[in-house]
Design a protein around this motif. Sequence first.
Motif, PDB file in Angstrom:
ATOM      1  N   ALA A 148      -1.283  -1.959 -11.152  1.00 23.86           N
ATOM      2  CA  ALA A 148      -2.613  -2.475 -10.811  1.00 23.86           C
ATOM      3  C   ALA A 148      -2.758  -2.641  -9.302  1.00 23.86           C
ATOM      4  CB  ALA A 148      -2.855  -3.809 -11.511  1.00 23.86           C
ATOM      5  N   ALA A 149      -1.728  -3.243  -8.664  1.00 23.78           N
ATOM      6  CA  ALA A 149      -1.784  -3.458  -7.210  1.00 23.78           C
ATOM      7  C   ALA A 149      -1.921  -2.125  -6.473  1.00 23.78           C
ATOM      8  CB  ALA A 149      -0.526  -4.197  -6.744  1.00 23.78           C
ATOM      9  N   LEU A 150      -1.122  -1.144  -6.880  1.00 26.50           N
ATOM     10  CA  LEU A 150      -1.167   0.179  -6.221  1.00 26.50           C
ATOM     11  C   LEU A 150      -2.508   0.867  -6.471  1.00 26.50           C
ATOM     12  CD1 LEU A 150       2.469   1.318  -7.053  1.00 26.50           C
ATOM     13  CD2 LEU A 150       1.547   0.916  -4.749  1.00 26.50           C
ATOM     14  N   HIS A 151      -3.030   0.703  -7.687  1.00 27.73           N
ATOM     15  CA  HIS A 151      -4.311   1.342  -8.027  1.00 27.73           C
ATOM     16  C   HIS A 151      -5.444   0.768  -7.159  1.00 27.73           C
ATOM     17  CE1 HIS A 151      -6.842   3.701 -10.812  1.00 27.73           C
ATOM     18  NE2 HIS A 151      -7.750   2.782 -10.539  1.00 27.73           N
ATOM     19  N   ILE A 152      -5.435  -0.550  -6.985  1.00 23.70           N
ATOM     20  CA  ILE A 152      -6.473  -1.185  -6.149  1.00 23.70           C
ATOM     21  C   ILE A 152      -6.350  -0.701  -4.704  1.00 23.70           C
ATOM     22  CG2 ILE A 152      -7.251  -3.392  -5.161  1.00 23.70           C
ATOM     23  CD1 ILE A 152      -6.390  -4.678  -7.905  1.00 23.70           C
ATOM     24  N   PHE A 153      -5.105  -0.654  -4.207  1.00 21.67           N
ATOM     25  CA  PHE A 153      -4.882  -0.225  -2.819  1.00 21.67           C
ATOM     26  C   PHE A 153      -5.261   1.253  -2.639  1.00 21.67           C
ATOM     27  CE2 PHE A 153      -1.884   1.110   0.672  1.00 21.67           C
ATOM     28  CZ  PHE A 153      -2.583   0.470   1.694  1.00 21.67           C
ATOM     29  N   TRP A 154      -4.931   2.079  -3.643  1.00 15.59           N
ATOM     30  CA  TRP A 154      -5.319   3.502  -3.586  1.00 15.59           C
ATOM     31  C   TRP A 154      -6.848   3.626  -3.545  1.00 15.59           C
ATOM     32  CZ3 TRP A 154      -8.132   5.641  -7.762  1.00 15.59           C
ATOM     33  CH2 TRP A 154      -8.495   6.978  -7.597  1.00 15.59           C
ATOM     34  N   ASN A 155      -7.519   2.825  -4.384  1.00 14.97           N
ATOM     35  CA  ASN A 155      -8.980   2.911  -4.482  1.00 14.97           C
ATOM     36  C   ASN A 155      -9.656   2.412  -3.205  1.00 14.97           C
ATOM     37  OD1 ASN A 155     -11.730   2.651  -5.260  1.00 14.97           O
ATOM     38  ND2 ASN A 155     -11.087   2.498  -7.401  1.00 14.97           N
ATOM     39  N   PHE A 156      -9.062   1.361  -2.589  1.00 14.62           N
ATOM     40  CA  PHE A 156      -9.659   0.822  -1.365  1.00 14.62           C
ATOM     41  C   PHE A 156      -8.553   0.515  -0.343  1.00 14.62           C
ATOM     42  CE2 PHE A 156     -11.815  -3.000   0.806  1.00 14.62           C
ATOM     43  CZ  PHE A 156     -12.308  -2.187   1.825  1.00 14.62           C
ATOM     44  N   PRO A 157      -8.093   1.553   0.387  1.00 11.21           N
ATOM     45  CA  PRO A 157      -6.996   1.346   1.339  1.00 11.21           C
ATOM     46  C   PRO A 157      -7.384   0.463   2.525  1.00 11.21           C
ATOM     47  CG  PRO A 157      -7.632   3.683   1.242  1.00 11.21           C
ATOM     48  CD  PRO A 157      -8.485   2.963   0.266  1.00 11.21           C
ATOM     49  N   GLY A 158      -8.695   0.202   2.710  1.00 12.62           N
ATOM     50  CA  GLY A 158      -9.128  -0.662   3.823  1.00 12.62           C
ATOM     51  C   GLY A 158      -9.192  -2.128   3.432  1.00 12.62           C
ATOM     52  N   ILE A 159      -8.552  -2.479   2.341  1.00 14.24           N
ATOM     53  CA  ILE A 159      -8.688  -3.830   1.771  1.00 14.24           C
ATOM     54  C   ILE A 159      -8.183  -4.936   2.706  1.00 14.24           C
ATOM     55  CG2 ILE A 159      -6.454  -3.843   0.547  1.00 14.24           C
ATOM     56  CD1 ILE A 159      -8.105  -5.043  -1.893  1.00 14.24           C
ATOM     57  N   PHE A 160      -7.278  -4.598   3.647  1.00 11.21           N
ATOM     58  CA  PHE A 160      -6.742  -5.628   4.547  1.00 11.21           C
ATOM     59  C   PHE A 160      -7.686  -5.928   5.719  1.00 11.21           C
ATOM     60  CE2 PHE A 160      -3.051  -4.064   2.297  1.00 11.21           C
ATOM     61  CZ  PHE A 160      -2.369  -5.236   1.981  1.00 11.21           C
ATOM     62  N   GLY A 161      -8.733  -5.131   5.876  1.00  6.20           N
ATOM     63  CA  GLY A 161      -9.722  -5.397   6.923  1.00  6.20           C
ATOM     64  C   GLY A 161      -9.073  -5.506   8.284  1.00  6.20           C
ATOM     65  N   ASN A 162      -9.496  -6.518   9.062  1.00  6.47           N
ATOM     66  CA  ASN A 162      -8.957  -6.650  10.423  1.00  6.47           C
ATOM     67  C   ASN A 162      -7.544  -7.240  10.448  1.00  6.47           C
ATOM     68  OD1 ASN A 162      -9.451  -9.325   9.854  1.00  6.47           O
ATOM     69  ND2 ASN A 162     -11.293  -9.459  11.152  1.00  6.47           N
ATOM     70  N   GLN A 163      -6.986  -7.529   9.281  1.00  5.62           N
ATOM     71  CA  GLN A 163      -5.591  -7.997   9.199  1.00  5.62           C
ATOM     72  C   GLN A 163      -4.601  -6.845   9.019  1.00  5.62           C
ATOM     73  OE1 GLN A 163      -4.595 -11.558   9.249  1.00  5.62           O
ATOM     74  NE2 GLN A 163      -6.566 -11.295  10.278  1.00  5.62           N
ATOM     75  N   GLN A 164      -5.120  -5.634   8.968  1.00 10.76           N
ATOM     76  CA  GLN A 164      -4.268  -4.479   8.634  1.00 10.76           C
ATOM     77  C   GLN A 164      -3.075  -4.345   9.580  1.00 10.76           C
ATOM     78  OE1 GLN A 164      -5.925  -0.596   7.210  1.00 10.76           O
ATOM     79  NE2 GLN A 164      -5.065   0.193   9.116  1.00 10.76           N
ATOM     80  N   GLN A 165      -3.351  -4.439  10.895  1.00 11.05           N
ATOM     81  CA  GLN A 165      -2.274  -4.284  11.880  1.00 11.05           C
ATOM     82  C   GLN A 165      -1.188  -5.335  11.649  1.00 11.05           C
ATOM     83  OE1 GLN A 165      -2.294  -1.624  13.883  1.00 11.05           O
ATOM     84  NE2 GLN A 165      -0.242  -2.173  14.593  1.00 11.05           N
ATOM     85  N   HIS A 166      -1.625  -6.541  11.332  1.00  9.99           N
ATOM     86  CA  HIS A 166      -0.692  -7.653  11.096  1.00  9.99           C
ATOM     87  C   HIS A 166       0.226  -7.358   9.906  1.00  9.99           C
ATOM     88  CE1 HIS A 166       0.758 -11.752  10.798  1.00  9.99           C
ATOM     89  NE2 HIS A 166       0.337 -11.809   9.533  1.00  9.99           N
ATOM     90  N   TYR A 167      -0.347  -6.735   8.877  1.00  8.31           N
ATOM     91  CA  TYR A 167       0.401  -6.498   7.641  1.00  8.31           C
ATOM     92  C   TYR A 167       1.036  -5.101   7.576  1.00  8.31           C
ATOM     93  CZ  TYR A 167      -1.521 -10.738   5.498  1.00  8.31           C
ATOM     94  OH  TYR A 167      -1.829 -12.032   5.200  1.00  8.31           O
ATOM     95  N   ALA A 192       2.651   7.137  -4.088  1.00  9.00           N
ATOM     96  CA  ALA A 192       2.445   8.339  -3.250  1.00  9.00           C
ATOM     97  C   ALA A 192       0.958   8.568  -3.026  1.00  9.00           C
ATOM     98  CB  ALA A 192       3.074   9.554  -3.923  1.00  9.00           C
ATOM     99  N   ARG A 193       0.169   8.398  -4.072  1.00  7.73           N
ATOM    100  CA  ARG A 193      -1.287   8.568  -3.934  1.00  7.73           C
ATOM    101  C   ARG A 193      -1.866   7.486  -3.013  1.00  7.73           C
ATOM    102  NH1 ARG A 193      -4.119   8.709  -9.565  1.00  7.73           N
ATOM    103  NH2 ARG A 193      -5.899   9.426  -8.338  1.00  7.73           N
ATOM    104  N   ALA A 194      -1.358   6.252  -3.156  1.00  7.05           N
ATOM    105  CA  ALA A 194      -1.851   5.154  -2.318  1.00  7.05           C
ATOM    106  C   ALA A 194      -1.489   5.404  -0.853  1.00  7.05           C
ATOM    107  CB  ALA A 194      -1.248   3.835  -2.801  1.00  7.05           C
TER     108      ALA A 194
END
Length: 1049
Positions: A148-167, A192-194
Amino acid sequence: MAATEQEQFYALLGNLLSPDNAVRKQAEETYETIPGPSKITYLLQAIRNNATPEEARQMAAVLLRRLLSSAFEEVYPALSPEDQTSVKSELLLFIQLEVQSTMRKKICDIVAELARNLIDEDGNNQWPEVLKFLFDSVSSQNVGLREAALHIFWNFPGIFGNQQQHYLDVIKRMLVQCMQDQEHPSIKTLSARAAAAFVLANELNAPLLKHFADLLPGILQALNDSCYQNDDSVLKSLVEIADSVPKYLRPHLEATLQLTLKLCADASLSNMQRQLALEVIVALSETAAAMLRRHTNIIAQAIPQMLAMMVDLEEDEDWANADELADDDFDSNAVAGESALDRMACGLGGKLVLPMIKEHIMQMLQNPDWKYRHAGLMALSAIGEGCHQQMEGILNEIVNFVLLFLQDPHPRVRYAACNAVGQMATDFAPGFQKKFHEKVIGALLQTMEDQGSQRVQAHAAAALINFTEDCPKSLLIPYLDNLVKHLHSIMVIKLQELIQKGTKLVLEQVVTSIASVADTVEEKFVPYYDLFMPSLKHIVENAVQKELRLLRGKTIECISLIGLAVGKEKFMQDASDVMQLLLKTQTDFSDLEDDDPQISYMISAWARMCKILGKEFQQYLPVVMGPLMKTASIKPEVALLDTQDMENMSDDDGWEFVSIGDQQSFGIKTAGLEEKATACQMLVCYAKELKEGFVEYTEQVVKLMVPLLKFYFHDGVRVAAAESMPLLLECARVRGPEYLTQMWHFMCDALIKAIGTEPESDVLSEIMHSFAKCIEVMGDGCLNNEHFEELGGILKEKLEEHFKNQELRQVKRQDEDYDEQVEESLQDEDDSDVYILTKVSDILHSIFSSYKEKVLPWFERLLPLIVNLIVSTLFFFNLNLVIFCKDTHTYRVTVLVKALPLLVRVIQSPDAKAKENVNATENCISAIGKIMKFKPDCINVEEVLPHWLSWLPLHEDKEEAVHTFNYLCDLLESNNPIVLGPNNSNLPRILGIIADGEIHEAIKHEDPCTKRLANVVRQVQTSGGLWTECISQLNADQQAAIQELLNSA
């Protein structure tokens, strides 16, 4: 919420899934009436309730995702803060409780969609709980939650928003860990897809791509494993990376290519998987050709793979005499291999591809199995465009060899030989026609007699059409008798077969061949007109059955092309009959189905009749314009779909999709687009041909055309819309200035905006050209201050864009993959840029011509960029030399002083006289002459004049040559001492300048300037010894030219 309401909603969900169209349509209408917030409540309840049938729960999940995707702003903010919190927490809870894998994925899609909408403009994720859920789930022992976690991230890889660099390191660690999960293939595949989705979402972030480069081996391993589990999802992700972020593959390119090559060659995989693996290599040949060219070993192995696919053909006993042309099976290996070869040859270039493929093709052509010979010939057809330059040198050898296969025992090989001849006739025109006319025409006519196979006969006729379309008229005329004899006899036979057996395939092509020959030889077709016209009219009158629609359409096309070829005088004997036939078809037009092929043929035929009949055609406009406007007004079906919906539609006939990121695609149903473009082009034709005779329709046409400047689904529609604008103004002139001004106001803003927003340079150049023409039609006062403001900003952008593009090209020249083919494509880009600058010039010239000096303050905003342009490049393309040369006497002193050194630098540049620069150079010389003539007080004329004389004469730019010679005459007639020199010592040089101008026909004899020059020469003639001295310093050609000048004036 009342239980009965929810029950009613469950019933509605059931009806939405009904196979009965009427029930489903009624349910959809009812669903649309439910308020958005209520929909969310009902849908969540349906998802929550495990007692709901599984199909209905899944439907509810899909509907909720769609609702959040298409109407988030209307429905979600309308919920109370408590309800919003409840929705978010419930969705995350559903994922944890859901036992059904398919349903869990659909809930994950809802979560991803909601998260996408809860990232604000500053990149803040307003749903922090979802990030905690991701981190908790990805390290959970529960495989379903990790999925589920990978599927959500694959579907929306921008989910971390402006925290992406931090994470970033956490994200990387999470993906690597999951890709190493040997126990659970689904986790490996999803991670791999994500990872691929994350790379694609960050395609412009070079440091991030570098940081994530070491994930690629894991992606490739997952790709390999998943393919053998009949899952091509990772392979599709790799195709996307090759398409959009090819540089990401560079560190592991060899491994990527070896893997895709292995998969492509593995016959145990499905055709689709093998084709996708090949697509990775082909996509790279288009998006990163220079990078791929370094791996010649891979290319050398990929080419035989494509050829092997092309041999994958099935035997078909009915093929040779099938009367319907089956559409290409685009899923077949043969079609995929041919397309891949074509694209790779164009991408990598013939210098690399031809030596690699030539021997393979020669071996295939000698194979006893027909499939190999067929594939070899189709391969030759496919590489013609990409290997154009290299094949030209050996074309004689190729043509002689291909023509032998027109006699092959197998009909499909003969067909492929026709295909190769037709393709070469297009790819290598008109050189092909000039060199091989004798061999090719005879061979094709002989093949058209092939009674053993209708398909071969028809394809030979199609190849003849390709040949004649690009054949110079003078070459075709000697063959005309023989061509006509063959075409007529085949037409007679095939008409009989149509009556007796109902077969029509060959007749359709023969009719078009006749049209093509007539179109090329024009009036020389007159003697054969009476031979064909009765039969052609007979077909139109009698071929009324549905299965003969294409034949009838092509015959209508043929009649109108013959009419255009032979001219009004000859055609008038049949014009009335033909018009009646067309009118009858037009009257029945309302009964024709939208996809009836006759429609587009009719539209084009009417336009040709208009060209033939001229003003007499006006009477038919009331009949023609209705259906024409209807076709030109076609609105295509479009849809914005996310990945889930698209998977259900990708096989739907006639839809094309473009990915627009964020798991979304834009779909358009392409049916009708070509017809719309043709109809718009015909409206342009009517406006052009009928002028004021078209005035009754200008208002409705302009209302149609102006919005079409933004019709981004088809370039041809936008080009026609742009072309129509100045023509419609010309048509409307007859209604008086007020009507004309109203029409101009309707189109002006849209044209200016289109110049600013048009993405395609070919279309942009047409829009700019049309805008300039409109200004010429409308004249002084047609633009207000707002227009000038907006236009100035846009033109400034175009000039700045040129400099930016030049810088980008310089960066590409520093790239490690830079090679001579890259340089060729950069030169092409530069040419395209420069062409747009010529259109900037057109606009400026039209404004200066209309506004004169009033526009100078506005123009000065652009001046620094134009000055830079002169400094940075010799290409002075008339841009402001148009202004200098046509309007210099109105120009401001400051501008001239600033420009003079730059003009001199252009003139004195080492390659100033090179073919591509000579016009620019001559414009500069003329400009300096005008500065001296009209503004002598702003420069030192005595210093500049000797230099100016040394640059004469001008002979390429005839208009400027006249200005320059007139100024020279002014100086000579006033006995200017600098021009004449001490003791008239410059006169021999001046006579040489005049003689060279005469040799190059710089000035027409009827121009008054010729008389002035002749008078100067006669004056020197009277001076005895000086004349002898001058003449003795001229060469024989120059002396003859002086004599010619004296005789003519």
